[in-house]
Design an enzyme around this catalytic site. Structure first.
Site, PDB file in Angstrom:
ATOM      1  N   ASP A 194       0.858  -1.192   0.000  1.00 42.72           N
ATOM      2  CA  ASP A 194       0.000   0.000   0.000  1.00 42.72           C
ATOM      3  C   ASP A 194       0.889   1.235   0.000  1.00 42.72           C
ATOM      4  OD1 ASP A 194      -2.566   1.405   0.193  1.00 42.72           O
ATOM      5  OD2 ASP A 194      -1.941   1.954   2.211  1.00 42.72           O
ATOM      6  N   SER A 195       0.295   2.363  -0.357  1.00 38.06           N
ATOM      7  CA  SER A 195       1.021   3.635  -0.298  1.00 38.06           C
ATOM      8  C   SER A 195       1.453   3.939   1.138  1.00 38.06           C
ATOM      9  CB  SER A 195       0.125   4.760  -0.812  1.00 38.06           C
ATOM     10  OG  SER A 195      -1.025   4.851   0.004  1.00 38.06           O
TER      11      SER A 195
ATOM     12  N   CYS B  23      -4.147  -1.551  -2.321  1.00 40.97           N
ATOM     13  CA  CYS B  23      -4.325  -0.110  -2.471  1.00 40.97           C
ATOM     14  C   CYS B  23      -5.160   0.094  -3.723  1.00 40.97           C
ATOM     15  CB  CYS B  23      -2.951   0.538  -2.635  1.00 40.97           C
ATOM     16  SG  CYS B  23      -2.993   2.300  -2.992  1.00 40.97           S
TER      17      CYS B  23
ATOM     18  N   GLU C 123      -4.347   9.533   8.117  1.00 39.24           N
ATOM     19  CA  GLU C 123      -2.882   9.421   8.312  1.00 39.24           C
ATOM     20  C   GLU C 123      -2.419  10.288   9.480  1.00 39.24           C
ATOM     21  OE1 GLU C 123      -0.008   8.225   6.037  1.00 39.24           O
ATOM     22  OE2 GLU C 123      -1.378   6.698   5.327  1.00 39.24           O
TER      23      GLU C 123
ATOM     24  N   CYS D  91     -11.208   2.703  -0.682  1.00 36.29           N
ATOM     25  CA  CYS D  91      -9.837   3.081  -0.324  1.00 36.29           C
ATOM     26  C   CYS D  91      -9.530   2.325   0.956  1.00 36.29           C
ATOM     27  CB  CYS D  91      -9.739   4.581  -0.092  1.00 36.29           C
ATOM     28  SG  CYS D  91      -8.171   5.091   0.640  1.00 36.29           S
TER      29      CYS D  91
ATOM     30  N   HIS E 292      -7.669   2.849   3.323  1.00 40.76           N
ATOM     31  CA  HIS E 292      -7.548   3.649   4.557  1.00 40.76           C
ATOM     32  C   HIS E 292      -8.913   3.840   5.251  1.00 40.76           C
ATOM     33  CE1 HIS E 292      -3.583   4.836   3.140  1.00 40.76           C
ATOM     34  NE2 HIS E 292      -3.394   5.561   4.225  1.00 40.76           N
TER      35      HIS E 292
HETATM   36  N1  DGL Z   1      -4.993   3.333   0.588  1.00 35.52           N
HETATM   37  C1  DGL Z   1      -4.945   3.774  -0.752  1.00 35.52           C
HETATM   38  C2  DGL Z   1      -6.164   3.327  -1.537  1.00 35.52           C
HETATM   39  O1  DGL Z   1      -6.732   2.328  -1.268  1.00 35.52           O
HETATM   40  C3  DGL Z   1      -4.766   5.233  -1.033  1.00 35.52           C
HETATM   41  C4  DGL Z   1      -4.250   6.159  -0.036  1.00 35.52           C
HETATM   42  C5  DGL Z   1      -3.433   7.234  -0.697  1.00 35.52           C
HETATM   43  O2  DGL Z   1      -3.989   8.232  -1.195  1.00 35.52           O
HETATM   44  O3  DGL Z   1      -2.229   7.027  -0.727  1.00 35.52           O
HETATM   45  O4  DGL Z   1      -6.588   3.935  -2.483  1.00 35.52           O
END
Ligand code: DGL
Length: 273
Positions: free
Chosen positions: A9-10, A72, A157, A191, A193
């Site tokens: 993931d990012s 991600c 975050e 997403c 997150h």
């Molecule tokens: N967790 C990532 C996703 O599922 C994105 C978060 C980011 O913007 O880096 O899209």
């Protein structure tokens, strides 16, 4: 030679997926990599997300992994197709990279009674139109509405996801989604997150709306994949071990990661290039 399954993931979001993988498939070994030094990806260009994701995939292959999950949505939307169709030919035809969008779109329509679903994700995921395009294959009559939520990842975050200040941006994006259609009865948190914001999001939703997160869906799909592909399953080591890497500070990662993963972890720093 067998090796762990790579999970990318990012930043921290993919840990919400890894948590479900570990729950449903505890026998496998996993290596997690968060590119925290370069997160968020959600507002970055196609070229940049592709370049960063490809670097991460190469890193996993250098660790010996044969199977990598892009946990991600942004990376799955912007990099996966190129990696699968172009790069794997050079990097190793015996290796596989899978994403989170396909398994989610295979089942999402089943959650909706009104046949109207909302997709909430990063600007990158929404602008790629990956969800409407993939959903059209599996649920051709489904109405799909999308809403980009660029403030949600920064709130998460930065540990603000359960604070009153987050309410404004949660309500704002939900209102914008429902302005597109009042008939939406299913919302996908597209997403990885966003599950951290799920409780708050739910508190702003009408009671008839189902909120869908991806972790269990991706885990079920991976279980099925490994069953259907014994040649890949054989390449995945099974001692129940886990290792965590970040491109940023390992101590900071350990602190935040335990919130996303639900238990304490030990992390290591790595450079990708
Ligand atoms: N967790 C990532 C996703 O599922 C994105 C978060 C980011 O913007 O880096 O899209």
């Amino acid at each position: 030679m067998s090796a762990p399954i790579g999970v990318f993931d990012s930043g921290y979001g993919g840990l919400t997926i890894l948590k479900e993988l570990k729950k449903q498939l505890p026998q496998y070994d996993y290596i997690y990599l968060g590119d925290n030094a370069r997160a968020p990806y959600g507002t970055r260009s196609f070229e940049t997300v592709y370049e960063y994701t490809l670097e991460a995939v190469k890193w996993f292959f250098d660790q010996g992994c044969s199977l990598v999950i892009l946990a991600c949505n942004t990376a799955s939307a912007k990099a996966l197709r190129n990696i699968q169709q172009k790069d794997l030919a050079q990097l190793g035809t015996d290796k596989r990279v899978l994403g989170v969008i396909r398994p989610t779109t295979e089942v999402l329509g089943n959650f909706s009674v009104t046949n109207n679903v909302g997709i909430m994700g990063t600007a990158g995921t929404v602008n790629s139109d990956s969800y409407p395009k993939e959903l059209a294959k599996f649920f051709p009559s489904l109405h799909v509405y999308q809403q980009a939520c660029p403030m949600w990842v920064p709130l998460i975050e930065n540990g603000e996801y359960d604070k009153p200040g987050a309410d404004y941006f949660v309500q704002e994006y939900i209102d914008l989604l429902f302005k597109q259609s009042k008939d939406i009865d299913t919302i996908l948190l597209a997403c990885t997150h966003y599950p951290l914001l799920a409780a708050k999001i739910k508190s702003f939703l009408p009671n008839n709306v189902t909120l869908v997160t991806q972790g269990h869906i991706v885990a079920q799909s991976l279980a099925q994949y490994l069953q259907n592909h014994p040649e890949m399953d054989q390449k995945c080591s099974k001692t129940g071990a886990m290792a965590f890497y970040t491109t940023d500070n390992a101590l900071a990662f350990e602190k935040q990661a335990s919130i996303f993963f639900g238990q304490k972890i030990e992390a290591n720093h790595t450079d990708l290039v």
